[in-house]
Structures are given as structure tokens and as C-alpha cells.
Design a protein around this motif. Structure first.
Motif, mmCIF file in Angstrom:
data_model
loop_
_atom_site.group_PDB
_atom_site.id
_atom_site.type_symbol
_atom_site.label_atom_id
_atom_site.label_comp_id
_atom_site.label_asym_id
_atom_site.label_seq_id
_atom_site.Cartn_x
_atom_site.Cartn_y
_atom_site.Cartn_z
ATOM 1 N N ALA A 40 -56.452 28.398 -19.320
ATOM 2 C CA ALA A 40 -56.319 27.340 -18.315
ATOM 3 C C ALA A 40 -57.536 26.419 -18.339
ATOM 4 N N ALA A 41 -58.718 26.985 -18.533
ATOM 5 C CA ALA A 41 -59.945 26.172 -18.593
ATOM 6 C C ALA A 41 -59.880 25.184 -19.750
ATOM 7 N N MET A 42 -59.371 25.641 -20.880
ATOM 8 C CA MET A 42 -59.255 24.762 -22.044
ATOM 9 C C MET A 42 -58.267 23.625 -21.797
ATOM 10 N N PHE A 43 -57.177 23.932 -21.099
ATOM 11 C CA PHE A 43 -56.202 22.887 -20.787
ATOM 12 C C PHE A 43 -56.830 21.811 -19.905
ATOM 13 N N ALA A 44 -57.629 22.234 -18.932
ATOM 14 C CA ALA A 44 -58.297 21.263 -18.057
ATOM 15 C C ALA A 44 -59.239 20.368 -18.858
ATOM 16 N N ILE A 45 -59.984 20.966 -19.777
ATOM 17 C CA ILE A 45 -60.945 20.215 -20.586
ATOM 18 C C ILE A 45 -60.236 19.257 -21.540
ATOM 19 N N LEU A 46 -59.165 19.732 -22.138
ATOM 20 C CA LEU A 46 -58.469 18.945 -23.156
ATOM 21 C C LEU A 46 -57.668 17.773 -22.597
ATOM 22 N N TYR A 47 -57.068 17.962 -21.418
ATOM 23 C CA TYR A 47 -56.081 16.987 -20.972
ATOM 24 C C TYR A 47 -56.432 16.209 -19.710
ATOM 25 N N ARG A 48 -57.568 16.498 -19.108
ATOM 26 C CA ARG A 48 -57.993 15.708 -17.951
ATOM 27 C C ARG A 48 -59.048 14.691 -18.372
ATOM 28 N N SER A 49 -59.080 13.587 -17.661
ATOM 29 C CA SER A 49 -60.010 12.507 -18.026
ATOM 30 C C SER A 49 -61.229 12.427 -17.119
ATOM 31 N N ASP A 50 -61.127 12.974 -15.907
ATOM 32 C CA ASP A 50 -62.232 12.898 -14.944
ATOM 33 C C ASP A 50 -63.149 14.104 -15.147
ATOM 34 N N GLU A 51 -64.365 13.853 -15.622
ATOM 35 C CA GLU A 51 -65.292 14.947 -15.934
ATOM 36 C C GLU A 51 -65.698 15.728 -14.689
ATOM 37 N N ASN A 52 -65.903 15.029 -13.574
ATOM 38 C CA ASN A 52 -66.261 15.718 -12.330
ATOM 39 C C ASN A 52 -65.131 16.633 -11.859
ATOM 40 N N GLU A 53 -63.908 16.170 -12.059
ATOM 41 C CA GLU A 53 -62.742 16.968 -11.691
ATOM 42 C C GLU A 53 -62.660 18.225 -12.557
ATOM 43 N N ILE A 54 -62.938 18.069 -13.833
ATOM 44 C CA ILE A 54 -62.926 19.210 -14.761
ATOM 45 C C ILE A 54 -63.971 20.238 -14.341
ATOM 46 N N ILE A 55 -65.154 19.773 -13.966
ATOM 47 C CA ILE A 55 -66.232 20.675 -13.553
ATOM 48 C C ILE A 55 -65.808 21.489 -12.328
ATOM 49 N N LYS A 56 -65.188 20.832 -11.353
ATOM 50 C CA LYS A 56 -64.741 21.536 -10.145
ATOM 51 C C LYS A 56 -63.698 22.606 -10.480
ATOM 52 N N ILE A 57 -62.795 22.260 -11.393
ATOM 53 C CA ILE A 57 -61.749 23.214 -11.779
ATOM 54 C C ILE A 57 -62.365 24.409 -12.508
ATOM 55 N N LEU A 58 -63.310 24.133 -13.416
ATOM 56 C CA LEU A 58 -63.960 25.216 -14.149
ATOM 57 C C LEU A 58 -64.765 26.116 -13.210
ATOM 58 N N GLN A 59 -65.419 25.521 -12.239
ATOM 59 C CA GLN A 59 -66.173 26.314 -11.268
ATOM 60 C C GLN A 59 -65.231 27.216 -10.468
ATOM 61 N N LEU A 60 -64.075 26.676 -10.093
ATOM 62 C CA LEU A 60 -63.079 27.467 -9.362
ATOM 63 C C LEU A 60 -62.555 28.608 -10.229
#
Length: 245
Positions: A192-212
Motif C-alpha cells: 500500500a505504501a508503494m501505491f501511495a508513492i507511485l500514484y499520488r502527486s502531493d508529496e505532503n499527502e504521501i508523507i501523511k499516508i506513510l506515517q499512518l
């Protein structure tokens, strides 16, 4: 009637008009009744054996039509509740839903199949109906069930396009952040972390998701089919802030 039927392409659902489907079912029922009355009227010409055989055949067809009608009625109501993110009414719906009386232990409800529950959970993820997710899981939806060409989970799909509340709801419901998708054509093994990194464009949003995800036990050392970890993928994509976190 609350009937729902249509075509699903990816995560998009193209529904047919409820009025049309309701009219089709009514027409089928009336057609069957018409055949029965016609057979009764011509009973003497048909004879008892042919009449009995025809009646049994019509009864079987009629039973199937009614069963499908009930499935579509139930499905229509429950899909609408998920789309509206109405967890309270959805919970009451399942409390009052007719229970399965067969010997199939995997089926809890008479007119809600496991496939329907899978579709409902997918709809909740795509519509960010986060409040309905725990209700659907309690009703029997498998939060870690894989599907599609790459055998992705609801959490992987949510990490791709859903908001953080939906991702959190899936994790709260028992979603495993370390599951990997299938390898197809040399591509896969993604978390799931890889999907967030690969397909999202907002870096801050990706960081929040990875932290969660990390707070819920995500292992960022897992490697995909290219032998890369999530943070290595982020670094390769130039997402320096993600890689540092």
C-alpha cells in the motif's frame, strides 16, 4: 424498487435506470402469469401431463425471477446507503436483513452475497464512505480480499486515490499494510505504501499516508518485483521529503 444493475469498468460503475429494471421485472412476472392463465384456459387441449410439465417449468422460472428480483432490490438499497456514507442506516439494514437459512456457512444473508459485499467495500473506498467500512466488515466483507488483474487489496486501492480517513478506516477494520499485489508482466509485489508513492502527486499527502501506515505496522523494508523498497522508490522518483521521512 431500489434495483441496481449495470456495468463496472475498473472502479467506475455505469448503472442502468432503476425504472427500466423495475419495468423489466414486472413485465417478466406478468408474462409468466399470462402463460399460466393461458395454459389453464387450454387445459383440455394440452392434457394433464403437458399441463403439469409446463406448470413446473414456469414455477421454476418464476422462482428464479423472484429470487433475482429480491437480490437486486436488496442490492439497490444497500449500495445507496454506502454511496451516502450512511453508516447508521446501513447497520440497521444488516440487522434487519433476512438471514441465510441454507447450510452454506460462508453466506450470512439470503439476498446479499459475498461478491456483493466485496463490491460494496470497493464502492466505500472509491467514494470515501469511511464510516460505512466497519459496518461492511462486520457484515462479512473481507478487508484483505484481493481482486483485479494485479490482485490488489482495498487498502492498496485506497492508498492510490482515497482520502486519509478512508485509509485509516480500513486499517482500523484490520487491513494488512504489508500485503503485496501480484506480479504481472514483471511488475508487482507492491505494498500500500508503494501505491501511495507511485500514484499520488502531493508529496505532503504521501508523507501523511506513510506515517499512518507505519504507525499501523507497515514494513518499509519489503521489496517489490524490482527489488526496491518503498523509500527507494520515492528516492528514485525524486520525492526527497518522502525518502527522508
Amino acid at each position: 424498487f431500489g434495483i441496481r444493475m449495470g456495468v463496472k469498468i475498473g472502479i467506475n460503475y455505469i448503472g442502468l435506470p432503476e425504472e427500466l429494471l423495475g419495468n423489466i421485472f414486472i413485465a417478466l412476472v406478468l408474462f409468466i402469469l399470462g402463460l399460466i392463465f393461458l395454459a389453464i384456459y387450454h387445459y383440455e387441449k394440452i392434457g394433464p401431463k403437458k399441463f403439469a410439465a409446463g406448470f413446473i417449468a414456469l414455477a421454476v422460472v418464476g422462482y428464479v425471477v423472484v429470487q433475482q428480483f429480491m437480490i437486486y432490490v436488496s442490492g439497490g438499497k444497500v449500495f445507496a446507503l454506502v454511496e451516502k456514507n450512511n453508516a447508521e442506516k446501513l447497520e440497521k439494514y444488516f440487522e434487519n436483513a433476512e438471514r441465510n437459512t441454507t447450510n452454506d456457512p460462508s453466506k450470512q444473508y439470503a439476498y446479499i452475497t459475498q461478491e456483493t459485499l466485496r463490491q460494496l467495500l470497493a464502492l466505500a473506498v472509491s467514494q470515501n464512505a469511511d464510516e460505512t467500512i466497519p459496518v461492511l466488515v462486520a457484515a462479512g466483507a473481507d478487508v484483505n480480499e484481493k481482486g483485479g488483474e494485479f490482485q490488489t487489496t482495498p487498502l492498496m486501492n485506497a492508498a492510490t486515490f482515497s482520502n486519509i480517513d478512508t485509509i485509516a478506516a480500513l486499517l482500523d477494520a484490520g487491513a494488512d499494510p504489508n500485503l503485496q499485489d501480484a506480479v504481472v508482466g514483471g511488475i508487482g509485489g507492491r505494498t500500500a505504501a508503494m501505491f501511495a508513492i507511485l500514484y499520488r502527486s502531493d508529496e505532503n499527502e504521501i508523507i501523511k499516508i506513510l506515517q499512518l501506515l507505519k504507525s499501523r505496522g507497515a514494513d518499509f523494508t519489503i521489496k517489490n518485483s524490482d527489488h526496491e523498497t518503498a523509500l527507494q522508490i520515492a528516492e528514485k522518483m525524486g520525492l526527497s521529503q518522502v525518502a527522508e521521512n
